[in-house]
Design an enzyme around this catalytic site. Sequence first.
Site, PDB file in Angstrom:
ATOM      1  N   GLY A  34       0.824  -1.202   0.000  1.00 47.81           N
ATOM      2  CA  GLY A  34       0.000   0.000   0.000  1.00 47.81           C
ATOM      3  C   GLY A  34       0.857   1.250   0.000  1.00 47.81           C
ATOM      4  O   GLY A  34       0.555   2.228   0.676  1.00 47.81           O
ATOM      5  N   ARG A  47       0.063   5.745  -1.566  1.00 47.14           N
ATOM      6  CA  ARG A  47      -0.737   6.876  -1.095  1.00 47.14           C
ATOM      7  C   ARG A  47      -0.646   6.998   0.423  1.00 47.14           C
ATOM      8  O   ARG A  47      -0.312   6.059   1.122  1.00 47.14           O
ATOM      9  CB  ARG A  47      -2.211   6.708  -1.498  1.00 47.14           C
ATOM     10  CG  ARG A  47      -2.458   6.759  -2.992  1.00 47.14           C
ATOM     11  CD  ARG A  47      -3.942   6.734  -3.312  1.00 47.14           C
ATOM     12  NE  ARG A  47      -4.552   5.472  -2.928  1.00 47.14           N
ATOM     13  CZ  ARG A  47      -5.865   5.275  -2.859  1.00 47.14           C
ATOM     14  NH1 ARG A  47      -6.688   6.262  -3.111  1.00 47.14           N
ATOM     15  NH2 ARG A  47      -6.344   4.095  -2.525  1.00 47.14           N
ATOM     16  N   ASP A  49      -2.523  -7.499  -5.212  1.00 47.76           N
ATOM     17  CA  ASP A  49      -3.477  -7.513  -4.105  1.00 47.76           C
ATOM     18  C   ASP A  49      -2.884  -8.405  -3.024  1.00 47.76           C
ATOM     19  O   ASP A  49      -2.867  -9.636  -3.158  1.00 47.76           O
ATOM     20  CB  ASP A  49      -4.823  -8.062  -4.583  1.00 47.76           C
ATOM     21  CG  ASP A  49      -5.881  -8.121  -3.480  1.00 47.76           C
ATOM     22  OD1 ASP A  49      -5.513  -7.990  -2.288  1.00 47.76           O
ATOM     23  OD2 ASP A  49      -7.067  -8.305  -3.803  1.00 47.76           O
ATOM     24  N   SER A  61      -3.396   0.442  14.739  1.00 43.36           N
ATOM     25  CA  SER A  61      -4.261   1.608  14.893  1.00 43.36           C
ATOM     26  C   SER A  61      -4.619   1.733  16.368  1.00 43.36           C
ATOM     27  O   SER A  61      -4.667   0.734  17.094  1.00 43.36           O
ATOM     28  CB  SER A  61      -5.545   1.451  14.072  1.00 43.36           C
ATOM     29  OG  SER A  61      -6.496   2.459  14.403  1.00 43.36           O
ATOM     30  N   TYR A 100     -12.708  -3.327  11.769  1.00 43.37           N
ATOM     31  CA  TYR A 100     -11.407  -2.654  11.671  1.00 43.37           C
ATOM     32  C   TYR A 100     -10.593  -2.830  12.951  1.00 43.37           C
ATOM     33  O   TYR A 100      -9.407  -3.175  12.915  1.00 43.37           O
ATOM     34  CB  TYR A 100     -11.631  -1.171  11.374  1.00 43.37           C
ATOM     35  CG  TYR A 100     -10.362  -0.369  11.212  1.00 43.37           C
ATOM     36  CD1 TYR A 100      -9.610  -0.464  10.053  1.00 43.37           C
ATOM     37  CD2 TYR A 100      -9.926   0.493  12.213  1.00 43.37           C
ATOM     38  CE1 TYR A 100      -8.440   0.272   9.889  1.00 43.37           C
ATOM     39  CE2 TYR A 100      -8.765   1.240  12.058  1.00 43.37           C
ATOM     40  CZ  TYR A 100      -8.032   1.123  10.900  1.00 43.37           C
ATOM     41  OH  TYR A 100      -6.872   1.858  10.754  1.00 43.37           O
ATOM     42  N   LYS A 153      -6.970  -4.815  13.455  1.00 45.37           N
ATOM     43  CA  LYS A 153      -5.758  -4.156  13.936  1.00 45.37           C
ATOM     44  C   LYS A 153      -5.279  -4.764  15.259  1.00 45.37           C
ATOM     45  O   LYS A 153      -4.067  -4.833  15.514  1.00 45.37           O
ATOM     46  CB  LYS A 153      -6.001  -2.659  14.080  1.00 45.37           C
ATOM     47  CG  LYS A 153      -6.222  -1.956  12.740  1.00 45.37           C
ATOM     48  CD  LYS A 153      -5.045  -2.164  11.779  1.00 45.37           C
ATOM     49  CE  LYS A 153      -5.180  -1.355  10.505  1.00 45.37           C
ATOM     50  NZ  LYS A 153      -4.028  -1.528   9.601  1.00 45.37           N
ATOM     51  N   ILE A 172      -4.845  10.456  11.102  1.00 47.52           N
ATOM     52  CA  ILE A 172      -3.815  11.054  10.265  1.00 47.52           C
ATOM     53  C   ILE A 172      -4.480  11.632   9.016  1.00 47.52           C
ATOM     54  O   ILE A 172      -5.463  11.067   8.501  1.00 47.52           O
ATOM     55  CB  ILE A 172      -2.758  10.003   9.853  1.00 47.52           C
ATOM     56  CG1 ILE A 172      -2.243   9.247  11.104  1.00 47.52           C
ATOM     57  CG2 ILE A 172      -1.608  10.651   9.104  1.00 47.52           C
ATOM     58  CD1 ILE A 172      -1.561  10.114  12.141  1.00 47.52           C
TER      59      ILE A 172
END
Length: 244
Positions: A9, A12, A60, A139, A152, A156, A185
């Site tokens: 990833g 970006r 992927d 996270s 999510y 994490k 962020i």
Amino acid sequence: MSRVALVTGGSRGIGRAVSMALASEGHTVAVNYARRDDAAAEVVESILAEGGTAHAFRADVSRPEEVKRLFAQVEERFGRPGILINNAGTTEDGLLARLDEGAWDRVMNINLKSVYLCSKAAIRGMLRARWGRIVSLGSVAGVSGNPGQTNYAASKAGVIAFSMSLSKEVGSRAITVNVVAPGFIETDLTSRLGSEVVERVRSSTSLRRLGRPEEVASAIGFLASEEASYITGQVLVVDGGLAL
């Protein structure tokens, strides 16, 4: 010492900042991305313009066959990665009562399964070299939870537990495994939030602002460095005091 660094990833947001930071330290950077050819090309061009070495690799990383191909391509072009940054991630938020199974599976696959697949592929070369750095993106949601993010937060939290366990398996070969857990962020993900949500988060931090991708990249760069050789199995929270 210059290493080959693979950033999943990496085109970006935080991934882009990490790719740029590692290249500035002299590392050869394999910029992984899933869809945006233009974004990946821009990162590579920026690194090359600064005198660095980089190449973009589309894959992927939640799919085993694509991870196998990714590592084969990186090794063929640059050699085996000595640094792995597991940054690929996504969100599909919703209260559990209305969260469908597809949203659960997609978040788990991209956020957690990719860490398993890429780390397993990377440690083969690291074990032979008797050196390695794996830094995965967690996270604050994986530490303290967050309403509307059961999938999510669970993914994490899984990254954290996975990394702690792996650090105990490979530490004797001078391979460190750590997690950086950002708060809010300024990235594409947070830009989707409304101004009211952003302001509420900003006022909840000790520093009264959102973080910048470069600030997270600095923490990741440190954990990937020689200077962090005695740090492993740790979670470094970069959240401006949000989780306090």
